[in-house]
Motif scaffolding. Structure first.
Motif, PDB file in Angstrom:
ATOM      1  N   SER A  77       0.818  -1.216   0.000  1.00  0.00           N
ATOM      2  CA  SER A  77       0.000   0.000   0.000  1.00  0.00           C
ATOM      3  C   SER A  77       0.847   1.258   0.000  1.00  0.00           C
ATOM      4  O   SER A  77       0.511   2.248  -0.659  1.00  0.00           O
ATOM      5  N   PHE A  78       1.982   1.245   0.739  1.00  0.00           N
ATOM      6  CA  PHE A  78       2.823   2.442   0.726  1.00  0.00           C
ATOM      7  C   PHE A  78       3.448   2.657  -0.652  1.00  0.00           C
ATOM      8  O   PHE A  78       3.403   3.767  -1.204  1.00  0.00           O
ATOM      9  N   PHE A  79       4.040   1.613  -1.216  1.00  0.00           N
ATOM     10  CA  PHE A  79       4.725   1.781  -2.500  1.00  0.00           C
ATOM     11  C   PHE A  79       3.749   1.952  -3.663  1.00  0.00           C
ATOM     12  O   PHE A  79       4.142   2.389  -4.741  1.00  0.00           O
TER      13      PHE A  79
ATOM     14  N   MET B 254       1.640   9.225  10.982  1.00  0.00           N
ATOM     15  CA  MET B 254       2.252   9.612   9.711  1.00  0.00           C
ATOM     16  C   MET B 254       1.307   9.400   8.528  1.00  0.00           C
ATOM     17  O   MET B 254       1.297  10.191   7.580  1.00  0.00           O
ATOM     18  N   SER B 255       0.504   8.340   8.566  1.00  0.00           N
ATOM     19  CA  SER B 255      -0.429   8.098   7.461  1.00  0.00           C
ATOM     20  C   SER B 255      -1.552   9.141   7.447  1.00  0.00           C
ATOM     21  O   SER B 255      -1.933   9.639   6.386  1.00  0.00           O
ATOM     22  N   ILE B 256      -2.070   9.488   8.627  1.00  0.00           N
ATOM     23  CA  ILE B 256      -3.107  10.525   8.696  1.00  0.00           C
ATOM     24  C   ILE B 256      -2.526  11.890   8.326  1.00  0.00           C
ATOM     25  O   ILE B 256      -3.161  12.689   7.628  1.00  0.00           O
TER      26      ILE B 256
ATOM     27  N   PHE C 252       5.715  14.132   6.858  1.00  0.00           N
ATOM     28  CA  PHE C 252       5.071  12.875   7.217  1.00  0.00           C
ATOM     29  C   PHE C 252       5.333  11.737   6.228  1.00  0.00           C
ATOM     30  O   PHE C 252       5.736  10.640   6.630  1.00  0.00           O
ATOM     31  N   TYR C 253       5.084  11.999   4.961  1.00  0.00           N
ATOM     32  CA  TYR C 253       4.993  10.921   3.969  1.00  0.00           C
ATOM     33  C   TYR C 253       6.278  10.108   3.776  1.00  0.00           C
ATOM     34  O   TYR C 253       6.250   8.870   3.920  1.00  0.00           O
ATOM     35  N   PRO C 254       7.421  10.729   3.447  1.00  0.00           N
ATOM     36  CA  PRO C 254       8.615   9.902   3.199  1.00  0.00           C
ATOM     37  C   PRO C 254       9.102   9.153   4.439  1.00  0.00           C
ATOM     38  O   PRO C 254       9.786   8.136   4.310  1.00  0.00           O
ATOM     39  N   ALA C 255       8.751   9.645   5.632  1.00  0.00           N
ATOM     40  CA  ALA C 255       9.177   8.967   6.862  1.00  0.00           C
ATOM     41  C   ALA C 255       8.506   7.603   7.018  1.00  0.00           C
ATOM     42  O   ALA C 255       8.962   6.767   7.803  1.00  0.00           O
ATOM     43  N   LEU C 256       7.443   7.367   6.250  1.00  0.00           N
ATOM     44  CA  LEU C 256       6.798   6.057   6.291  1.00  0.00           C
ATOM     45  C   LEU C 256       7.730   4.965   5.772  1.00  0.00           C
ATOM     46  O   LEU C 256       7.626   3.805   6.195  1.00  0.00           O
ATOM     47  N   MET C 257       8.650   5.336   4.873  1.00  0.00           N
ATOM     48  CA  MET C 257       9.560   4.338   4.309  1.00  0.00           C
ATOM     49  C   MET C 257      10.505   3.768   5.369  1.00  0.00           C
ATOM     50  O   MET C 257      10.554   2.547   5.568  1.00  0.00           O
TER      51      MET C 257
ATOM     52  N   VAL D 275      -4.175   4.245   5.378  1.00  0.00           N
ATOM     53  CA  VAL D 275      -4.792   4.603   6.670  1.00  0.00           C
ATOM     54  C   VAL D 275      -5.718   3.482   7.130  1.00  0.00           C
ATOM     55  O   VAL D 275      -5.703   3.075   8.300  1.00  0.00           O
ATOM     56  N   ILE D 276      -6.530   2.975   6.212  1.00  0.00           N
ATOM     57  CA  ILE D 276      -7.487   1.916   6.558  1.00  0.00           C
ATOM     58  C   ILE D 276      -6.750   0.655   7.004  1.00  0.00           C
ATOM     59  O   ILE D 276      -7.128   0.015   8.002  1.00  0.00           O
TER      60      ILE D 276
END
Length: 390
Positions: free
Chosen positions: A13-15, A75-77, A105-110, A171-172
């Motif tokens: 889902s992230f990629f 981070m997703s929200i 937020f976004y790139p830190a999800l990696m 997020v879900i």
């Protein structure tokens, strides 16, 4: 949902969104928001700086304060809110502020997802990191293929909505039952220094970090100029997307078999092979400026990117504690995946203006030193007891 499947769905889902953001976001701002190429480039460059700061300082700091599950939620929200802020943005300043917020937020999800995967492997709850990570590469390919169809039908405006949909999916999935270990805050020993500098006291960490920084920096010209270089050597436009995805497909195959086929390889051996493959890749692109050779060289992305990344993850899992992994991931994301790429993008651009092929052969200024360092590390890694804590 078992842990292996849960981790695979998180990566996928992230990629899925990363496969939209990385190749299309700059163009989306130019074509739908009406800014110039130079303005979009400046916005994305400043976003890259913000990304490095976020992954180097913000993510490691909060990883000590909150559980991995909480961090992924926040981070997703935050990513969703940042993407929504682009809708009313019309000016350069508005788009810059939205981009800086997004990169917080976004790139830190990696690095967060790789940290989670490393923690699960260390606790014997994830048997196959490579298999789960391969689903991330699959998501990247799926995003590019599907988005090409939709942008052709409805225009570039669909790019933002595709990003929002992908972010909503992430997020879900965050509310799906996750491994219990991820709800626990990492234990930090107050008697030990846990700053970034403490990592450099871990045996050979600094050396391994330098090697992977060089390995990832060597992709700068490919990421920035690969698309226009294919046009330079007269690749059919309808094939360019397919050619670029050959590298990702090779990456998928590598990650899918890595834990079985490369389990007995040492970190030093993997890094040396990655550097060798990367060197051969850029020499081929330089020496034979045609579509067929470029396409063949794409297979070496399995070495230049995937094997180097896998080797670094293997080092972290073997030598670092769960509390140290977020800091190491922050350093890796900031220096290897952000700032070094930015620096060598400028270097590659200078060479590209002289002669397009020079931008690629110029990358061996990274790969040859990384190969030499990897061989040196390979010699010494077996001499020391692989304790991991500084």
């Amino acid at each position: 949902m078992n842990t292996q499947r849960w981790m695979s769905s998180q990566f996928f889902s992230f990629f899925l969104t990363w496969g939209i953001f990385l190749p299309y976001w700059t163009g989306w701002m130019i074509y739908t928001k009406g800014i110039t190429v130079s303005e979009a480039s400046l916005i994305m460059s400043l976003g890259l700086v913000a990304r490095g700061l976020s992954t180097l300082f913000v993510f490691p700091y909060f990883s000590e304060k909150f559980s991995s599950k909480t961090l992924l939620h926040v981070m997703s929200i935050g990513t969703m809110i940042s993407l929504l802020s682009y809708i009313p943005a019309t000016s350069f300043t508005d788009l810059l502020l939205a981009t800086l917020l997004l990169h917080l937020f976004y790139p830190a999800l990696m690095p967060a997802l790789d940290t989670v995967a490393g923690t699960l492997v260390q606790h014997k709850q994830l048997a196959d990191y490579g298999k789960s990570r391969s689903y991330g590469s699959i998501g990247f390919v799926v995003a590019g293929m599907v988005l090409t169809f939709f942008t052709g039908a409805w225009g570039d405006e669909v790019i933002l909505w595709a990003m929002l949909l992908g972010a909503l999916l992430f997020v879900i999935l965050g509310f799906v039952h996750s491994p219990a270990i991820l709800s626990k805050k990492p234990k930090v020993d107050p008697t030990k220094k846990q700053g970034m500098m403490s990592l450099l006291r871990i045996k050979n960490f600094g050396l391994v970090l330098v090697i992977v920084i060089l390995l990832q920096a060597a992709h700068a010209s490919y990421y920035s100029y690969g698309y226009i270089y294919l046009q330079e050597i007269h690749a059919p436009k309808y094939l360019i997307g397919l050619i670029l995805n050959i590298g990702v497909l090779a990456e998928i195959i590598f990650f899918a078999v890595a834990d079985k086929k490369f389990k007995r390889f040492s970190v030093g051996s993997l890094l040396a092979l990655a550097a060798l493959g990367s060197t051969i890749r850029w020499i081929l692109v330089f020496a034979f400026p045609n579509v067929i050779v470029f396409s063949i060289a794409q297979v070496l992305h399995a070495c230049s990117f995937a094997m180097g990344h896998y080797a670094f993850m293997k080092y972290l899992i073997n030598h670092l504690t769960p509390a140290q992994i977020p800091k190491a991931q922050g350093l890796y994301s900031a220096f290897a995946l952000s700032w070094s790429t930015a620096v060598f993008t400028l270097f590659g651009g200078f060479l590209y203006e002289i002669e397009p092929r020079y931008a690629f052969i110029g990358m061996i200024i990274c790969t040859i030193p990384s190969m030499w360092l990897a061989l040196q590390y390979r010699k010494v890694e077996g001499r020391y007891l692989d304790s991991s804590v500084a």
